[in-house]
Design a protein around this motif. Structure first.
Motif, mmCIF file in Angstrom:
data_model
loop_
_atom_site.group_PDB
_atom_site.id
_atom_site.type_symbol
_atom_site.label_atom_id
_atom_site.label_comp_id
_atom_site.label_asym_id
_atom_site.label_seq_id
_atom_site.Cartn_x
_atom_site.Cartn_y
_atom_site.Cartn_z
ATOM 1 N N TYR A 1 3.898 4.603 -16.818
ATOM 2 C CA TYR A 1 2.533 4.806 -17.462
ATOM 3 C C TYR A 1 2.253 4.486 -18.505
ATOM 4 O O TYR A 1 1.156 3.951 -18.863
ATOM 5 C CB TYR A 1 2.285 6.352 -16.983
ATOM 6 C CG TYR A 1 2.082 6.883 -15.609
ATOM 7 C CD1 TYR A 1 1.185 6.322 -14.577
ATOM 8 C CD2 TYR A 1 3.090 7.757 -15.119
ATOM 9 C CE1 TYR A 1 1.068 6.661 -13.426
ATOM 10 C CE2 TYR A 1 2.872 8.254 -13.714
ATOM 11 C CZ TYR A 1 1.785 7.559 -12.951
ATOM 12 O OH TYR A 1 1.825 7.934 -11.643
ATOM 13 N N ASP B 1 0.855 -1.339 -0.055
ATOM 14 C CA ASP B 1 -0.010 -0.171 0.162
ATOM 15 C C ASP B 1 0.904 1.135 -0.040
ATOM 16 O O ASP B 1 0.401 2.379 -0.237
ATOM 17 C CB ASP B 1 -0.960 -0.120 0.957
ATOM 18 C CG ASP B 1 -2.103 -1.108 1.005
ATOM 19 O OD1 ASP B 1 -2.398 -1.304 -0.033
ATOM 20 O OD2 ASP B 1 -2.503 -1.534 2.054
ATOM 21 N N PRO C 1 9.061 7.685 -14.615
ATOM 22 C CA PRO C 1 7.469 7.506 -14.167
ATOM 23 C C PRO C 1 6.540 7.168 -15.528
ATOM 24 O O PRO C 1 5.919 6.382 -15.700
ATOM 25 C CB PRO C 1 7.043 8.654 -13.648
ATOM 26 C CG PRO C 1 8.385 9.024 -12.823
ATOM 27 C CD PRO C 1 9.059 8.926 -13.768
ATOM 28 N N ASP D 1 -1.318 2.535 -15.099
ATOM 29 C CA ASP D 1 -1.356 2.925 -13.655
ATOM 30 C C ASP D 1 -0.692 1.806 -12.801
ATOM 31 O O ASP D 1 -0.454 0.882 -13.368
ATOM 32 C CB ASP D 1 -3.049 3.182 -13.501
ATOM 33 C CG ASP D 1 -3.836 2.050 -13.540
ATOM 34 O OD1 ASP D 1 -3.407 1.004 -13.283
ATOM 35 O OD2 ASP D 1 -5.145 2.195 -13.309
ATOM 36 N N LEU D 2 -0.620 2.263 -11.812
ATOM 37 C CA LEU D 2 -0.030 1.417 -10.528
ATOM 38 C C LEU D 2 -0.935 0.034 -10.468
ATOM 39 O O LEU D 2 -0.181 -0.967 -10.475
ATOM 40 C CB LEU D 2 -0.180 2.078 -9.397
ATOM 41 C CG LEU D 2 0.635 1.253 -8.112
ATOM 42 C CD1 LEU D 2 2.140 0.783 -8.429
ATOM 43 C CD2 LEU D 2 0.541 2.035 -6.793
ATOM 44 N N THR E 1 4.276 3.693 -4.671
ATOM 45 C CA THR E 1 4.019 4.791 -5.841
ATOM 46 C C THR E 1 4.641 4.530 -7.078
ATOM 47 O O THR E 1 5.762 3.939 -7.046
ATOM 48 C CB THR E 1 4.180 6.152 -5.197
ATOM 49 O OG1 THR E 1 5.698 6.287 -5.269
ATOM 50 C CG2 THR E 1 3.536 6.484 -3.946
ATOM 51 N N VAL E 2 3.956 5.041 -8.140
ATOM 52 C CA VAL E 2 4.793 4.900 -9.417
ATOM 53 C C VAL E 2 6.212 5.674 -9.322
ATOM 54 O O VAL E 2 7.246 5.174 -9.964
ATOM 55 C CB VAL E 2 3.844 5.364 -10.669
ATOM 56 C CG1 VAL E 2 4.754 5.329 -11.869
ATOM 57 C CG2 VAL E 2 2.805 4.312 -10.690
#
Length: 187
Positions: free
Chosen positions: A52, A33, A48, A57-58, A36-37
């Protein structure tokens, strides 16, 4: 001036491997949790925008990693007879999928692909393993149920219990499912 040919999948495969490794390492360090990207990109040595562009997305990235982690690394072991082969495989499948990591990978695989493709790939892995077991048994002259029968009567109930009713789920349950699909003769 000739341009050097790029090996198909060369850079793409390297990017995928480094991003997947970054996800696994960071998930163990900061928790799933906390990912992050930008954090993953930094660890993987890519931008990043690369992540993408490739994954969207993640959640898609996590789903892709999950499918790769759920891929069996070896063929099912040969125990000499269909009942023991299938029971041993079902118990191992249960152990791996019911573990906290296995359940997280299943969740990610299901959530990440809107078209269901990643979940379908995970199902295909199980079907390939079952097919290998049944083919080996047929080659030994044993009578076998069909792959879809085993998927419906062993794999499907195991997955349902793993996801929705894990209490009391154990190797004995997996063994009962295998015994029921093979019938009273234990074929």
């Amino acid at each position: 001036m000739s341009r050097q040919m790029v090996r198909p999948g060369g850079r793409s495969a390297r990017v995928q491997a480094s991003v997947h490794a970054a996800v696994r390492e960071l998930a163990s360090e900061v928790g799933r949790d906390g990912l992050t990207v930008p954090m993953i990109a930094l660890r993987a040595g890519v931008t990043p925008s690369t992540i993408y562009r490739r994954w969207g997305d993640l959640q898609e990235l996590l789903s892709d990693v999950a499918v790769e982690r759920l891929r069996p690394e070896t063929a099912p072991r040969d125990h000499g007879a269909l009942p023991s082969d299938l029971a041993a495989w079902a118990e191992q499948f249960l152990d791996e999928m019911a573990s906290p990591a296995g359940r997280a990978y299943i969740r990610d695989a299901l959530l990440g692909a809107p078209d269901g493709g990643n979940a379908g790939q995970c199902s295909a892995y199980a079907a390939e393993q079952v097919d290998a077991i049944l083919t080996r048994a047929t080659e030994r002259g044993e009578e076998t149920p069909g792959v879809e029968t085993v998927m419906d009567r062993v794999v499907a109930p195991l997955m349902y219990r793993i996801l929705f009713r894990p209490d009391g789920l154990d190797a004995a349950y997996a063994g009962r499912l295998v015994a029921a699909v093979l019938g009273p003769t234990g074929r």
